[in-house]
Scaffold this motif. Structure first.
Motif, PDB file in Angstrom:
ATOM      1  N   ARG A  59       0.812  -1.217   0.000  1.00 55.33           N
ATOM      2  CA  ARG A  59       0.000   0.000   0.000  1.00 55.33           C
ATOM      3  C   ARG A  59       0.842   1.262   0.000  1.00 55.33           C
ATOM      4  N   ASP A  60       2.161   1.142   0.195  1.00 53.52           N
ATOM      5  CA  ASP A  60       3.030   2.315   0.198  1.00 53.52           C
ATOM      6  C   ASP A  60       3.002   3.010  -1.158  1.00 53.52           C
ATOM      7  N   LYS A  61       3.151   4.322  -1.124  1.00 48.97           N
ATOM      8  CA  LYS A  61       3.140   5.084  -2.375  1.00 48.97           C
ATOM      9  C   LYS A  61       4.350   4.755  -3.236  1.00 48.97           C
ATOM     10  N   SER A  63       5.803   1.887  -3.392  1.00 49.96           N
ATOM     11  CA  SER A  63       5.840   0.453  -3.678  1.00 49.96           C
ATOM     12  C   SER A  63       5.754   0.216  -5.178  1.00 49.96           C
ATOM     13  N   SER A  64       6.595  -0.673  -5.674  1.00 55.25           N
ATOM     14  CA  SER A  64       6.627  -0.932  -7.115  1.00 55.25           C
ATOM     15  C   SER A  64       5.568  -1.936  -7.548  1.00 55.25           C
ATOM     16  N   ALA A  65       5.084  -2.764  -6.633  1.00 53.26           N
ATOM     17  CA  ALA A  65       4.100  -3.786  -6.987  1.00 53.26           C
ATOM     18  C   ALA A  65       2.842  -3.619  -6.164  1.00 53.26           C
ATOM     19  N   LYS A  66       1.739  -3.984  -6.741  1.00 50.91           N
ATOM     20  CA  LYS A  66       0.455  -3.924  -6.053  1.00 50.91           C
ATOM     21  C   LYS A  66      -0.116  -5.327  -5.964  1.00 50.91           C
ATOM     22  N   GLY A  67      -0.943  -5.556  -4.957  1.00 46.56           N
ATOM     23  CA  GLY A  67      -1.603  -6.850  -4.829  1.00 46.56           C
ATOM     24  C   GLY A  67      -0.959  -7.704  -3.765  1.00 46.56           C
ATOM     25  N   ALA A  68      -1.362  -8.973  -3.748  1.00 49.19           N
ATOM     26  CA  ALA A  68      -0.873  -9.908  -2.735  1.00 49.19           C
ATOM     27  C   ALA A  68      -0.312 -11.158  -3.382  1.00 49.19           C
ATOM     28  N   ALA A  75       8.782  -7.554  -3.912  1.00 50.29           N
ATOM     29  CA  ALA A  75       9.004  -6.114  -3.884  1.00 50.29           C
ATOM     30  C   ALA A  75       8.980  -5.581  -2.452  1.00 50.29           C
ATOM     31  N   VAL A  76       8.080  -6.088  -1.628  1.00 50.38           N
ATOM     32  CA  VAL A  76       8.007  -5.661  -0.229  1.00 50.38           C
ATOM     33  C   VAL A  76       9.248  -6.143   0.529  1.00 50.38           C
ATOM     34  N   GLY A  77       9.733  -7.344   0.219  1.00 53.24           N
ATOM     35  CA  GLY A  77      10.954  -7.857   0.834  1.00 53.24           C
ATOM     36  C   GLY A  77      12.163  -6.995   0.519  1.00 53.24           C
ATOM     37  N   VAL A  78      12.260  -6.556  -0.726  1.00 52.73           N
ATOM     38  CA  VAL A  78      13.360  -5.667  -1.125  1.00 52.73           C
ATOM     39  C   VAL A  78      13.229  -4.326  -0.413  1.00 52.73           C
ATOM     40  N   ALA A  79      11.999  -3.802  -0.333  1.00 49.24           N
ATOM     41  CA  ALA A  79      11.772  -2.497   0.306  1.00 49.24           C
ATOM     42  C   ALA A  79      12.118  -2.534   1.793  1.00 49.24           C
ATOM     43  N   ILE A  80      11.709  -3.594   2.493  1.00 54.93           N
ATOM     44  CA  ILE A  80      11.993  -3.665   3.927  1.00 54.93           C
ATOM     45  C   ILE A  80      13.491  -3.832   4.178  1.00 54.93           C
ATOM     46  N   ALA A  81      14.178  -4.569   3.304  1.00 54.92           N
ATOM     47  CA  ALA A  81      15.628  -4.738   3.454  1.00 54.92           C
ATOM     48  C   ALA A  81      16.341  -3.406   3.263  1.00 54.92           C
ATOM     49  N   LYS A  82      15.899  -2.634   2.288  1.00 52.81           N
ATOM     50  CA  LYS A  82      16.517  -1.331   2.026  1.00 52.81           C
ATOM     51  C   LYS A  82      16.280  -0.372   3.191  1.00 52.81           C
TER      52      LYS A  82
END
Length: 119
Positions: A59-61, A63-68, A75-82
């Motif tokens: 849901r982040d603005k 975020s590169s990917a949408k959905g589940a 994409a969420v894994g990469v974002a949290i690692a960064k």
């Protein structure tokens, strides 16, 4: 009992069993995962202080990917690692939140691990 309610209650019991064993600290926070039918959410939590250090979701603005789906989980894994690297966190304790370590959860964990987080 309705099958859907039974599944939710079962996951709740599994989640409580996991939380008794998994504890996040300032040096090694807990990587907590929650998934709904539409989105995937991840937080780094310091349980000793009771604070969320970093969070990421589909849901982040930025975020590169949408959905589940698995791609969104990666994409969420990469974002949290960064975001964790920016905060100086490299080691975490993985809390799968009562979900099976399979599919989206596994994709998220693998992506975070590939981008510098140690479990």
């Amino acid at each position: 009992m309705d099958r859907a309610k039974q599944r939710v209650e079962s996951r709740g019991r599994i989640r409580q069993r996991i939380r008794r064993k998994v504890l996040g600290t300032a040096e090694r926070p807990r990587l907590a995962v929650f998934k709904s039918l539409k989105h995937i959410y991840v937080q780094l939590i310091d349980d000793a202080a009771g604070k969320t250090l970093v969070a990421a979701s589909t849901r982040d603005k930025d975020s590169s990917a949408k959905g589940a789906n698995a791609a969104a989980a990666k994409a969420v894994g990469v974002a949290i690692a960064k975001k964790a690297k920016d905060k100086g966190v490299t080691r975490v304790v993985f809390d799968r939140g009562g979900y099976l370590y399979h599919g989206n959860i596994k994709a998220l964990a693998d992506a975070a691990r590939e981008n510098g987080l140690e479990f």
